[in-house]
Write a protein that holds these residues in place. Structure first.
Motif, PDB file in Angstrom:
ATOM      1  N   GLY A   1      43.074  44.700  47.753  1.00  0.00           N
ATOM      2  CA  GLY A   1      42.270  45.313  46.705  1.00  0.00           C
ATOM      3  C   GLY A   1      40.946  44.583  46.560  1.00  0.00           C
ATOM      4  N   LYS A   2      39.966  45.271  45.989  1.00  0.00           N
ATOM      5  CA  LYS A   2      38.648  44.689  45.775  1.00  0.00           C
ATOM      6  C   LYS A   2      38.563  44.133  44.366  1.00  0.00           C
ATOM      7  CE  LYS A   2      33.772  45.666  46.740  1.00  0.00           C
ATOM      8  NZ  LYS A   2      32.803  46.706  47.175  1.00  0.00           N
ATOM      9  N   VAL A   3      38.111  42.887  44.256  1.00  0.00           N
ATOM     10  CA  VAL A   3      38.088  42.195  42.973  1.00  0.00           C
ATOM     11  C   VAL A   3      36.907  42.659  42.126  1.00  0.00           C
ATOM     12  CG1 VAL A   3      37.993  39.946  41.826  1.00  0.00           C
ATOM     13  CG2 VAL A   3      39.193  40.187  44.019  1.00  0.00           C
ATOM     14  N   LYS A   4      37.216  42.985  40.864  1.00  0.00           N
ATOM     15  CA  LYS A   4      36.198  43.445  39.921  1.00  0.00           C
ATOM     16  C   LYS A   4      35.838  42.373  38.900  1.00  0.00           C
ATOM     17  CE  LYS A   4      35.506  46.960  36.310  1.00  0.00           C
ATOM     18  NZ  LYS A   4      36.142  48.092  35.598  1.00  0.00           N
ATOM     19  N   ALA A   5      36.845  41.610  38.441  1.00  0.00           N
ATOM     20  CA  ALA A   5      36.607  40.614  37.393  1.00  0.00           C
ATOM     21  C   ALA A   5      37.680  39.542  37.444  1.00  0.00           C
ATOM     22  CB  ALA A   5      36.603  41.280  36.014  1.00  0.00           C
ATOM     23  N   ILE A   6      37.405  38.414  36.744  1.00  0.00           N
ATOM     24  CA  ILE A   6      38.342  37.308  36.639  1.00  0.00           C
ATOM     25  C   ILE A   6      38.714  37.126  35.170  1.00  0.00           C
ATOM     26  CG2 ILE A   6      38.769  34.883  37.161  1.00  0.00           C
ATOM     27  CD1 ILE A   6      38.099  36.454  39.626  1.00  0.00           C
ATOM     28  N   ASN A   7      39.992  37.045  34.883  1.00  0.00           N
ATOM     29  CA  ASN A   7      40.458  36.812  33.524  1.00  0.00           C
ATOM     30  C   ASN A   7      41.386  35.604  33.505  1.00  0.00           C
ATOM     31  OD1 ASN A   7      39.215  39.156  32.306  1.00  0.00           O
ATOM     32  ND2 ASN A   7      40.758  40.384  33.350  1.00  0.00           N
ATOM     33  N   THR A   8      41.514  34.977  32.344  1.00  0.00           N
ATOM     34  CA  THR A   8      42.445  33.861  32.182  1.00  0.00           C
ATOM     35  C   THR A   8      43.465  34.238  31.121  1.00  0.00           C
ATOM     36  OG1 THR A   8      40.742  32.241  32.757  1.00  0.00           O
ATOM     37  CG2 THR A   8      42.689  31.428  31.618  1.00  0.00           C
ATOM     38  N   ALA A   9      44.740  34.145  31.490  1.00  0.00           N
ATOM     39  CA  ALA A   9      45.818  34.488  30.552  1.00  0.00           C
ATOM     40  C   ALA A   9      46.924  33.457  30.685  1.00  0.00           C
ATOM     41  CB  ALA A   9      46.351  35.887  30.853  1.00  0.00           C
ATOM     42  N   GLY A  10      47.266  32.826  29.562  1.00  0.00           N
ATOM     43  CA  GLY A  10      48.334  31.832  29.572  1.00  0.00           C
ATOM     44  C   GLY A  10      48.052  30.659  30.485  1.00  0.00           C
ATOM     45  N   GLY A  11      46.774  30.312  30.628  1.00  0.00           N
ATOM     46  CA  GLY A  11      46.411  29.190  31.482  1.00  0.00           C
ATOM     47  C   GLY A  11      46.342  29.533  32.954  1.00  0.00           C
ATOM     48  N   GLN A  12      46.597  30.800  33.303  1.00  0.00           N
ATOM     49  CA  GLN A  12      46.539  31.231  34.702  1.00  0.00           C
ATOM     50  C   GLN A  12      45.347  32.155  34.908  1.00  0.00           C
ATOM     51  OE1 GLN A  12      50.593  32.858  35.215  1.00  0.00           O
ATOM     52  NE2 GLN A  12      50.977  31.130  36.582  1.00  0.00           N
ATOM     53  N   HIS A  13      44.766  32.086  36.093  1.00  0.00           N
ATOM     54  CA  HIS A  13      43.619  32.920  36.420  1.00  0.00           C
ATOM     55  C   HIS A  13      44.109  34.208  37.100  1.00  0.00           C
ATOM     56  CE1 HIS A  13      41.019  29.641  35.293  1.00  0.00           C
ATOM     57  NE2 HIS A  13      41.678  28.842  36.106  1.00  0.00           N
ATOM     58  N   VAL A  14      43.657  35.332  36.553  1.00  0.00           N
ATOM     59  CA  VAL A  14      44.106  36.638  37.032  1.00  0.00           C
ATOM     60  C   VAL A  14      42.916  37.419  37.585  1.00  0.00           C
ATOM     61  CG1 VAL A  14      45.246  38.793  36.394  1.00  0.00           C
ATOM     62  CG2 VAL A  14      45.920  36.649  35.277  1.00  0.00           C
ATOM     63  N   LEU A  15      43.082  37.937  38.796  1.00  0.00           N
ATOM     64  CA  LEU A  15      42.048  38.772  39.398  1.00  0.00           C
ATOM     65  C   LEU A  15      42.299  40.229  39.012  1.00  0.00           C
ATOM     66  CD1 LEU A  15      41.888  37.298  43.037  1.00  0.00           C
ATOM     67  CD2 LEU A  15      40.685  36.541  40.976  1.00  0.00           C
ATOM     68  N   GLU A  16      41.284  40.855  38.446  1.00  0.00           N
ATOM     69  CA  GLU A  16      41.384  42.269  38.089  1.00  0.00           C
ATOM     70  C   GLU A  16      40.728  43.082  39.198  1.00  0.00           C
ATOM     71  OE1 GLU A  16      39.710  45.381  34.727  1.00  0.00           O
ATOM     72  OE2 GLU A  16      39.929  43.246  34.215  1.00  0.00           O
ATOM     73  N   LEU A  17      41.499  43.968  39.817  1.00  0.00           N
ATOM     74  CA  LEU A  17      40.993  44.762  40.920  1.00  0.00           C
ATOM     75  C   LEU A  17      40.306  46.028  40.416  1.00  0.00           C
ATOM     76  CD1 LEU A  17      44.037  44.389  43.363  1.00  0.00           C
ATOM     77  CD2 LEU A  17      42.073  42.872  43.022  1.00  0.00           C
ATOM     78  N   GLU A  18      39.500  46.626  41.281  1.00  0.00           N
ATOM     79  CA  GLU A  18      38.716  47.795  40.867  1.00  0.00           C
ATOM     80  C   GLU A  18      39.583  48.965  40.432  1.00  0.00           C
ATOM     81  OE1 GLU A  18      36.034  48.724  44.057  1.00  0.00           O
ATOM     82  OE2 GLU A  18      34.462  47.426  43.233  1.00  0.00           O
ATOM     83  N   ASP A  19      40.791  49.066  40.973  1.00  0.00           N
ATOM     84  CA  ASP A  19      41.672  50.193  40.623  1.00  0.00           C
ATOM     85  C   ASP A  19      42.550  49.885  39.413  1.00  0.00           C
ATOM     86  OD1 ASP A  19      43.523  48.422  41.661  1.00  0.00           O
ATOM     87  OD2 ASP A  19      43.750  49.492  43.549  1.00  0.00           O
ATOM     88  N   GLY A  20      42.329  48.721  38.758  1.00  0.00           N
ATOM     89  CA  GLY A  20      43.084  48.400  37.553  1.00  0.00           C
ATOM     90  C   GLY A  20      44.274  47.486  37.777  1.00  0.00           C
ATOM     91  N   ARG A  21      44.657  47.279  39.021  1.00  0.00           N
ATOM     92  CA  ARG A  21      45.763  46.362  39.285  1.00  0.00           C
ATOM     93  C   ARG A  21      45.329  44.922  39.008  1.00  0.00           C
ATOM     94  NH1 ARG A  21      47.187  46.933  45.198  1.00  0.00           N
ATOM     95  NH2 ARG A  21      44.955  47.475  45.316  1.00  0.00           N
ATOM     96  N   LYS A  22      46.296  44.051  38.772  1.00  0.00           N
ATOM     97  CA  LYS A  22      46.016  42.645  38.506  1.00  0.00           C
ATOM     98  C   LYS A  22      46.893  41.772  39.394  1.00  0.00           C
ATOM     99  CE  LYS A  22      44.614  43.206  33.643  1.00  0.00           C
ATOM    100  NZ  LYS A  22      44.603  44.692  33.681  1.00  0.00           N
ATOM    101  N   VAL A  23      46.314  40.724  39.953  1.00  0.00           N
ATOM    102  CA  VAL A  23      47.069  39.774  40.772  1.00  0.00           C
ATOM    103  C   VAL A  23      46.696  38.359  40.357  1.00  0.00           C
ATOM    104  CG1 VAL A  23      47.254  41.330  42.753  1.00  0.00           C
ATOM    105  CG2 VAL A  23      45.321  39.759  42.609  1.00  0.00           C
ATOM    106  N   LEU A  24      47.638  37.454  40.445  1.00  0.00           N
ATOM    107  CA  LEU A  24      47.370  36.060  40.137  1.00  0.00           C
ATOM    108  C   LEU A  24      46.511  35.438  41.237  1.00  0.00           C
ATOM    109  CD1 LEU A  24      50.864  34.798  38.902  1.00  0.00           C
ATOM    110  CD2 LEU A  24      48.840  35.234  37.507  1.00  0.00           C
ATOM    111  N   LEU A  25      45.551  34.630  40.827  1.00  0.00           N
ATOM    112  CA  LEU A  25      44.714  33.938  41.803  1.00  0.00           C
ATOM    113  C   LEU A  25      45.580  33.089  42.725  1.00  0.00           C
ATOM    114  CD1 LEU A  25      41.956  33.039  42.905  1.00  0.00           C
ATOM    115  CD2 LEU A  25      41.866  31.323  41.097  1.00  0.00           C
ATOM    116  N   SER A  26      46.636  32.492  42.185  1.00  0.00           N
ATOM    117  CA  SER A  26      47.520  31.644  42.984  1.00  0.00           C
ATOM    118  C   SER A  26      48.282  32.428  44.034  1.00  0.00           C
ATOM    119  CB  SER A  26      48.498  30.917  42.071  1.00  0.00           C
ATOM    120  OG  SER A  26      49.262  31.826  41.301  1.00  0.00           O
ATOM    121  N   ASN A  27      48.327  33.774  43.911  1.00  0.00           N
ATOM    122  CA  ASN A  27      49.040  34.613  44.881  1.00  0.00           C
ATOM    123  C   ASN A  27      48.125  35.126  45.983  1.00  0.00           C
ATOM    124  OD1 ASN A  27      51.540  34.374  43.702  1.00  0.00           O
ATOM    125  ND2 ASN A  27      51.402  36.255  42.527  1.00  0.00           N
TER     126      ASN A  27
END
Length: 220
Positions: A188-214
């Motif tokens: 997926g193509k990354v749209k934004a970076i968010n932080t939740a619960g001390g973890q960094h989450v990549l928000e993809l253009e289609d709305g999916r979310k993946v952990l940066l650590s993954n």
């Protein structure tokens, strides 16, 4: 006779829990220690070894507390740095451990499936967000290693499925008949970076979310 453990248990035992103060803790402990020396039995005074043992115990506890706080500060700094540097992922296509794919119009996102051993049969099941099976795709036999999967966006009746996010599950079987667990990576193509619960989450253009650590690799 007092020791550091007893002291901490006493000063932290309240109806309402309070965060102990480092400076007050030092002063309170030393005051208790001095009071104990003043009021000890003259006939049976505290031995020098016992005094040194108490002071050594408190000193060790103090050092451990300082180390713990230093590590907490370091962890926060590292987490902040990772958050700042992860902005470089924005606009990039990444592969990450996960199970979700998305569909929009005639386009669907791809996945990479890694088999630890050769399999005589492999199926990729596609489920909608309600958990209903949309399609089961037969992949045939596969050698050990990676292969790409891209759903055509159609359901089991050959009709176009609705746009949205879907979950894929791999069913693989070795020649011996044993079930094989496959590793899945989604793109997926990354749209934004968010932080939740001390973890960094990549928000993809289609709305999916993946952990940066993954994230396993950057495709482009």
């Amino acid at each position: 006779m007092i020791d550091a453990t007893t002291y901490l248990n006493n000063v932290t035992r309240n109806d309402k829990p309070k965060t102990p103060s480092k400076e007050l803790g030092k002063d309170a402990f030393l005051k208790l220690f001095v009071t104990q020396l003043k009021n000890q039995d003259p006939v049976n005074p505290m031995k020098e070894k016992e005094q040194l043992a108490q002071l050594a115990q408190f000193s060790s506890l103090e050092r451990l507390t300082n180390i713990s706080k230093a590590m907490e500060g370091l962890a926060k700094t590292v987490n902040t740095v990772i958050g700042l540097t992860s902005t470089g992922y924005i606009g990039k296509t990444v592969m990450a451990k996960g199970f979700s794919v998305s569909k929009k119009g005639a386009e669907t996102t791809s996945a990479s499936i890694n088999l630890p051993v050769a399999c005589k049969s492999v199926y990729v099941d596609v489920f909608d967000k309600k958990g209903a099976l949309v399609r089961s795709v037969e992949m045939g036999s596969k050698n050990a290693g990676k292969f790409d999967f891209k759903w055509d966006g159609k359901d089991k009746d050959g009709k176009a499925a609705d746009d949205g996010q879907y979950r894929i599950v791999v069913r693989a079987e070795a020649p011996s008949g044993k079930k094989v667990l496959a590793n899945i990576e989604v793109s997926g193509k990354v749209k934004a970076i968010n932080t939740a619960g001390g973890q960094h989450v990549l928000e993809l253009e289609d709305g999916r979310k993946v952990l940066l650590s993954n994230v396993t690799r950057v495709v482009a």
